[in-house]
Design an enzyme around this catalytic site. Sequence first.
Site, PDB file in Angstrom:
ATOM      1  N   LYS A   1       0.858  -1.190   0.000  1.00 50.19           N
ATOM      2  CA  LYS A   1       0.000   0.000   0.000  1.00 50.19           C
ATOM      3  C   LYS A   1       0.883   1.225   0.000  1.00 50.19           C
ATOM      4  O   LYS A   1       2.017   1.190   0.508  1.00 50.19           O
ATOM      5  CB  LYS A   1      -0.890   0.024   1.248  1.00 50.19           C
TER       6      LYS A   1
HETATM    7  P1  NAD Z   1     -13.302   8.246  -2.327  1.00 49.62           P
HETATM    8  O1  NAD Z   1     -12.318   9.299  -1.995  1.00 49.62           O
HETATM    9  O2  NAD Z   1     -13.770   8.093  -3.737  1.00 49.62           O
HETATM   10  O3  NAD Z   1     -14.633   8.402  -1.443  1.00 49.62           O
HETATM   11  C1  NAD Z   1     -14.654   8.567  -0.068  1.00 49.62           C
HETATM   12  C2  NAD Z   1     -15.954   9.302   0.268  1.00 49.62           C
HETATM   13  O4  NAD Z   1     -16.103   9.359   1.674  1.00 49.62           O
HETATM   14  C3  NAD Z   1     -15.966  10.732  -0.256  1.00 49.62           C
HETATM   15  O5  NAD Z   1     -17.207  10.996  -0.874  1.00 49.62           O
HETATM   16  C4  NAD Z   1     -15.766  11.556   1.010  1.00 49.62           C
HETATM   17  O6  NAD Z   1     -16.375  12.843   0.924  1.00 49.62           O
HETATM   18  C5  NAD Z   1     -16.441  10.681   2.042  1.00 49.62           C
HETATM   19  N1  NAD Z   1     -15.949  10.898   3.399  1.00 49.62           N
HETATM   20  C6  NAD Z   1     -14.687  11.161   3.808  1.00 49.62           C
HETATM   21  N2  NAD Z   1     -14.651  11.332   5.143  1.00 49.62           N
HETATM   22  C7  NAD Z   1     -15.922  11.158   5.584  1.00 49.62           C
HETATM   23  C8  NAD Z   1     -16.531  11.221   6.850  1.00 49.62           C
HETATM   24  N3  NAD Z   1     -15.842  11.488   7.939  1.00 49.62           N
HETATM   25  N4  NAD Z   1     -17.867  10.988   6.930  1.00 49.62           N
HETATM   26  C9  NAD Z   1     -18.586  10.721   5.824  1.00 49.62           C
HETATM   27  N5  NAD Z   1     -18.062  10.658   4.587  1.00 49.62           N
HETATM   28  C10 NAD Z   1     -16.750  10.884   4.473  1.00 49.62           C
HETATM   29  O7  NAD Z   1     -12.669   6.895  -1.774  1.00 49.62           O
HETATM   30  P2  NAD Z   1     -13.029   5.413  -2.195  1.00 49.62           P
HETATM   31  O8  NAD Z   1     -12.103   4.992  -3.259  1.00 49.62           O
HETATM   32  O9  NAD Z   1     -14.500   5.275  -2.371  1.00 49.62           O
HETATM   33  O10 NAD Z   1     -12.568   4.635  -0.869  1.00 49.62           O
HETATM   34  C11 NAD Z   1     -13.392   4.551   0.280  1.00 49.62           C
HETATM   35  C12 NAD Z   1     -12.891   3.421   1.151  1.00 49.62           C
HETATM   36  O11 NAD Z   1     -12.910   2.206   0.409  1.00 49.62           O
HETATM   37  C13 NAD Z   1     -11.465   3.564   1.668  1.00 49.62           C
HETATM   38  O12 NAD Z   1     -11.392   2.969   2.941  1.00 49.62           O
HETATM   39  C14 NAD Z   1     -10.650   2.745   0.687  1.00 49.62           C
HETATM   40  O13 NAD Z   1      -9.438   2.269   1.241  1.00 49.62           O
HETATM   41  C15 NAD Z   1     -11.617   1.613   0.439  1.00 49.62           C
HETATM   42  N6  NAD Z   1     -11.374   0.885  -0.802  1.00 49.62           N
HETATM   43  C16 NAD Z   1     -11.410   1.525  -2.010  1.00 49.62           C
HETATM   44  C17 NAD Z   1     -11.197   0.791  -3.169  1.00 49.62           C
HETATM   45  C18 NAD Z   1     -11.315   1.417  -4.537  1.00 49.62           C
HETATM   46  O14 NAD Z   1     -11.266   0.668  -5.528  1.00 49.62           O
HETATM   47  N7  NAD Z   1     -11.503   2.715  -4.664  1.00 49.62           N
HETATM   48  C19 NAD Z   1     -10.907  -0.574  -3.098  1.00 49.62           C
HETATM   49  C20 NAD Z   1     -10.881  -1.192  -1.846  1.00 49.62           C
HETATM   50  C21 NAD Z   1     -11.121  -0.444  -0.707  1.00 49.62           C
END
Ligand code: NAD
Length: 475
Positions: free
Chosen positions: A106
């Site tokens: 990561k």
């Molecule tokens: P992203 O940045 O696209 O979305 C995150 C969202 O959460 C945003 O809309 C943001 O405004 C919101 N957010 C942030 N802090 C917040 C809070 N305190 N309360 C409410 N909403 C809040 O990120 P993502 O890619 O969707 O990733 C989200 C999670 O999923 C992370 O933990 C990431 O590690 C995990 N993840 C993502 C992927 C991927 O393919 N993108 C894969 C596996 C895991």
Amino acid sequence: MKHSELSFRDSVEFMFNRAAKFIDLPTGLKEKIRVTNSTYTVRFGVRMRGGIKTFTGYRSVHSEHMEPVKGGIRYAPSVNQNEVEALAALMTFKCALVEIPFGGSKGGLCINPADYSEDELEIITRRFAYELAKRDLINPSQNVPAPDMGTGEREMAWMADQYGRMNTTDINARACVTGKPLGGGGIEGRIEATGRGVQYALEEFFRYPKDVAAANLSGGLEGKTVIVQGLGNVGYHAALFLSEECGAKITGIIEVDGALSNDNGLDVNEIHQHIANNGGIKGYKGGTYIENGMKLLEGECDILLPAAIEGAISTENASRIKAPLIIEAANGPITAAANDILRDRGIIIIPDLYANAGGVTVSYFEWVKNLSHIRFGRMQRREEEGRNQLLIEELNHLFKNANIPVEFSTKFLRRFSRGAGELELVRSGLDDTMRLGYQAMREVWRSRPEVGDLRTAGFLVAIRRVANSYQAKGM
Ligand code: NAD
């Protein structure tokens, strides 16, 4: 066992240790699997805005039992070594659980992307990629990053291009990162992959009435109420597919600037557009606005879907969570201490190492596509369509000759005669992966009551597979 709040990395280690107790492994091997192999910290300067700005980034490699190692790169001001190492460890166990042949890694950059223009972000990203690539921390055969919070297709395209410029004769250069745009060596279905995987995970869970009953629920996904935290990449796609394809009702959405609720269901697409236009959910008219959004995590619903940040559910609010079923779409949204409170209360948790594995699964497909230099479905699609057409013609002919007045429906003909393109194949491979991953985890959960929950069962399956891999190749 009761324990106070641990750091994210210690939480992952705690969960690892809990599961490792149930496996008999040679002395020292558990420790080898537990520890992070290496974490590289880089500080680099970029000339901008009339001066030089210094940035700090990380790339952590948890386990190289299989190579390349795989894991996203996160852009956020809160990025730190502890978090990157926790996420790298989760990647190792996630890949093992869903049988993706990668080790865990990561990365992260301490930056708030919103503070920089697109041009500045490109310079910063290229410089970060250069620092990682020259140490083989970006490399198609050794370490393959992907998007995470704060990064997406755009950043992956810049990184791939930077790697390509540094390795002009590497025919596989495009496989150095995944999550690229389609025109830049990406794959159909990557953007939606993690949310799509969450949908497939829930569909698989609801195929087992005994598991559904354990969460004090019954029936299928149809009509189930869902509260989602975070309407970003993962949360948006999961909420969209659950509401549009599975008949679930999204009754709450929590974002940074508050939450929205509506017992009749929220329109996910409209709210997503509202956020894009206004920078937040405030002002959206189709639901009740709640200023203290975190409060809605404690709202009445069938399924709670945290898809934003780690530690959203902690000892502070775990005892007030009402959802009987939680699916961890985000990484680490429940602290180890909160996990035990929820477990003691009988709440079923579909754990992150399984629930959000859709992203890395389709990343794996993209990597394979890049190495094979051919789009999935290109060779067989029309051949398949030809055969299906032949079968329909022959059956029509037989029915006619036998005077049987049968006609295929247009819907059937359309679906049956269409050969699978890349998107269909990706979704099929993802569905298969999510089904098998759940089955492996539940088999342990159901057959060994002492294991206690799906998370421990998932870790157990994953540790066993990593151990097998080390034992097969020798240390
Ligand atoms: P992203 O940045 O696209 O979305 C995150 C969202 O959460 C945003 O809309 C943001 O405004 C919101 N957010 C942030 N802090 C917040 C809070 N305190 N309360 C409410 N909403 C809040 O990120 P993502 O890619 O969707 O990733 C989200 C999670 O999923 C992370 O933990 C990431 O590690 C995990 N993840 C993502 C992927 C991927 O393919 N993108 C894969 C596996 C895991």
